[in-house]
Enzyme design. Structure first.
Site, PDB file in Angstrom:
ATOM      1  N   LYS A   1      -0.786  10.798  13.314  1.00 15.64           N
ATOM      2  CA  LYS A   1      -0.621  11.851  12.304  1.00 15.64           C
ATOM      3  C   LYS A   1      -0.951  13.211  12.909  1.00 15.64           C
ATOM      4  CE  LYS A   1      -3.121  13.868   9.202  1.00 15.64           C
ATOM      5  NZ  LYS A   1      -2.510  15.213   9.227  1.00 15.64           N
TER       6      LYS A   1
ATOM      7  N   GLU B   1     -13.511  12.828  18.793  1.00 15.73           N
ATOM      8  CA  GLU B   1     -13.586  14.051  19.608  1.00 15.73           C
ATOM      9  C   GLU B   1     -13.710  15.198  18.618  1.00 15.73           C
ATOM     10  OE1 GLU B   1     -13.490  14.166  22.900  1.00 15.73           O
ATOM     11  OE2 GLU B   1     -12.542  12.308  23.540  1.00 15.73           O
TER      12      GLU B   1
ATOM     13  N   CYS C   1     -11.859  23.403  21.198  1.00 16.01           N
ATOM     14  CA  CYS C   1     -13.112  22.707  20.871  1.00 16.01           C
ATOM     15  C   CYS C   1     -14.176  22.962  21.938  1.00 16.01           C
ATOM     16  CB  CYS C   1     -12.854  21.224  20.724  1.00 16.01           C
ATOM     17  SG  CYS C   1     -11.897  20.568  22.090  1.00 16.01           S
TER      18      CYS C   1
ATOM     19  N   GLU D   1     -19.542  26.667  14.773  1.00 16.67           N
ATOM     20  CA  GLU D   1     -18.284  26.787  15.509  1.00 16.67           C
ATOM     21  C   GLU D   1     -17.357  27.741  14.752  1.00 16.67           C
ATOM     22  OE1 GLU D   1     -15.588  23.408  15.455  1.00 16.67           O
ATOM     23  OE2 GLU D   1     -15.250  23.648  17.590  1.00 16.67           O
TER      24      GLU D   1
END
Ligand code: NAD
Length: 491
Positions: free
Chosen positions: A196, A270, A304, A401
């Site tokens: 997906k 992850e 990331c 983040e």
């Protein structure tokens, strides 16, 4: 001449040298008006009868309608993958390898088309999709094609077997590259997949479906279901899957882990990051400045493992910040299809809102903001490259983040203090160290709780090198021999 070119003329001193725009042609890619789901080797209409529009973040122009897969659609895709598993996993491994090699070569042949599609749908500069995303995606298929018939040697004394159907969910920052990270090792090990893509960047995955047809991937071995988070949730809840591989936010990763608790399904996550890029006074300073810029402004900071916290040794702080600001003033923000563009569009309105909120928090909490002069295009979603100085460890911009082109600068005096500050985060995905002493790089790397540590460089990727996190950056490794293990069980 676009708004950005005009604005650069406004801000640059008279007579200064500037680039003319150099647009990549977009005719190389033609999107269908509507895409169904890719199930059992065919494009099928969704049972949900629901569709959404994917737009270009740099212009807000609609690009195509895409299916929103519901529970029945996901079940159909998982069923197709289950059916394909027995024949595919019993193929001679060298034959499976040939299919992966074919995919890799077709990705290379269609690289320009796919790079343009990636930049249109995701907003990233064409020079990045052309020079990073596409070559690395092809390299992943080449690399894992090489392993397909050598699994017994990769794990001597153990009997590696494929798991079954792998459910794979990827984010929007490197859509095709993350797809390659997921699909290449899964197929090399003899699994079948249902993947997906993220809802804001589904198009290269749908073009990849066509690559699969071209490469004669047997029907059902690769299935692509598009949709938002609810589609992902259906996939994770599906009966018949043996493995979930997720790349995305820590919040959703935790929800998936809760959902899978008590089920015999292997999981790799992850997740997010807040990497420290650590600069010592003895480093090659200009080289470090390039590494800092690459670390945080590459892909608009939608990375990331971005070096979003700059830890700089106190003695060189002022000099480094001066050089950094000067370098930032040369970054060209604008049309992703312009080959000179360094910083493209923010991927979505929602992401722009999140960046804006956190930058406001940085200012409110007392950090000092700097943005080089640049007027942003009026249409689309944009954010100027930003650096914050006078940042405290407790500030939100040092902890959370941001996933945007925003750098927070902190200082340290000793290597011990650098390690302590670098590790003072809930994340642990990556780190960078800049120093002329190799022994110091090794000493630091030993102590940093980060899955990847770069020495005198940043954001380097190679399919042979494992990538993954500690702490809330997730678990499991992708890439390298380690990346095979996630798609195998051992008898
Ligand atoms: P996200 O978690 O919102 O979405 C990621 C994917 O998960 C999308 O496809 C989304 O549709 C799907 N999803 C959303 N809710 C779901 C649910 N409940 N169940 C199953 N699937 C669901 O993340 P994002 O905003 O798309 O991506 C940004 C995040 O991804 C950042 O935190 C970034 O650090 C992380 N990321 C990590 C890596 C890595 O390798 N560690 C790489 C790229 C991005």
């Amino acid at each position: 001449m676009g708004a950005v070119e005009k604005s650069r003329k406004d801000v640059l001193p008279a007579g200064s040298w500037d680039y003319a725009s150099s647009l990549e042609g977009r005719d190389i890619v033609s999107f269908e008006e509507r895409y169904g789901l890719f199930i059992g080797g065919e494009q099928v209409s969704p049972r949900s009868r629901s569709w959404f529009t994917t737009v270009s973040p740099s212009t807000e122009e609609p690009l195509a309608e895409v299916a929103q897969a519901g529970a029945k659609d996901v079940a159909l895709a998982v069923g197709a993958a289950q059916e394909a598993f027995a024949p595919w996993s019993s193929w001679r491994p060298a034959e499976r390898a040939k299919v992966l090699f074919r995919i890799a070569r077709i990705l290379q042949e269609r690289a320009r088309e796919l790079a343009v599609a990636e930049s249109l749908d995701g907003g990233k500069p064409i020079k990045e999709s052309r020079d990073v995303d596409l070559p690395l995606a092809a390299a992943h298929f080449f690399y894992y094609a090489g392993w397909a018939d050598k699994l017994e040697y990769a794990f001597p004394g153990r009997r590696p077997r494929p798991i079954g159907v792998a459910a794979q969910i990827v984010p929007w920052n490197f859509p095709l590259l993350m797809l390659a990270w997921k699909i290449a090792p899964a197929l090399a090990c003899g699994n079948t997949v249902v993947l997906k893509p993220a809802e804001t960047t589904p198009l290269t995955a749908l073009l990849f479906a066509d690559v699969c047809r071209q490469a004669e991937v047997p029907p059902g071995v690769v299935n692509i279901v598009t949709g938002d988070g609810s589609t992902g949730a259906h996939l994770v809840r599906s009966e018949g899957i043996g493995k979930v591989a997720f790349t995305g936010s820590t919040e959703v990763g935790k929800a998936i882990q809760r959902e899978l608790a008590g089920r015999d399904i292997s999981l790799t996550l992850e997740l997010g990051g807040k990497a420290a890029n650590i600069v010592f006074e003895d480093c090659a300073l200009d080289q470090a400045v390039e590494g800092i810029v690459n670390g945080i402004y590459f892909n608009q900071g939608h990375v990331c493992c971005a070096g979003s916290r700059l830890l700089v040794q106190e003695s060189i702080h002022d000099q480094l910040v001066r050089k950094l600001k000067r370098r930032m003033s040369t970054l060209r923000v604008g049309d992703p299809l312009d080959k000179n563009t360094d910083v493209g569009a923010i991927n979505s309105k929602a992401q722009l809102d999140r960046i804006t909120e956190l930058v406001q928090a940085g200012t409110d909490e007392g950090a000092e903001l700097y943005q080089p002069p640049c007027r942003l295009p009026e249409k689309g979603w944009w954010f100027a490259p930003t650096v914050f100085t006078n940042v405290a460890q407790s500030h939100r911009i040092a902890q959370e983040e941001i996933f945007g082109p925003v750098l927070s600068v902190l200082t340290f005096r000793t290597p011990d203090e650098a390690v302590e500050k670098a590790n003072n985060t809930m994340y642990g995905l990556s780190a960078g160290i800049w120093t002329e002493k190799g022994s110091r790089i090794l000493w630091m790397a030993d102590r940093l709780r980060a899955g990847v540590v770069w020495g005198n460089t940043f954001n380097r990727f190679d399919p042979a090198s494992p990538f993954g996190g500690y702490k809330e950056s997730g678990f499991g490794r992708e890439g390298g021999r380690h990346g095979l293990e996630a798609y195998l069980r051992f008898e």
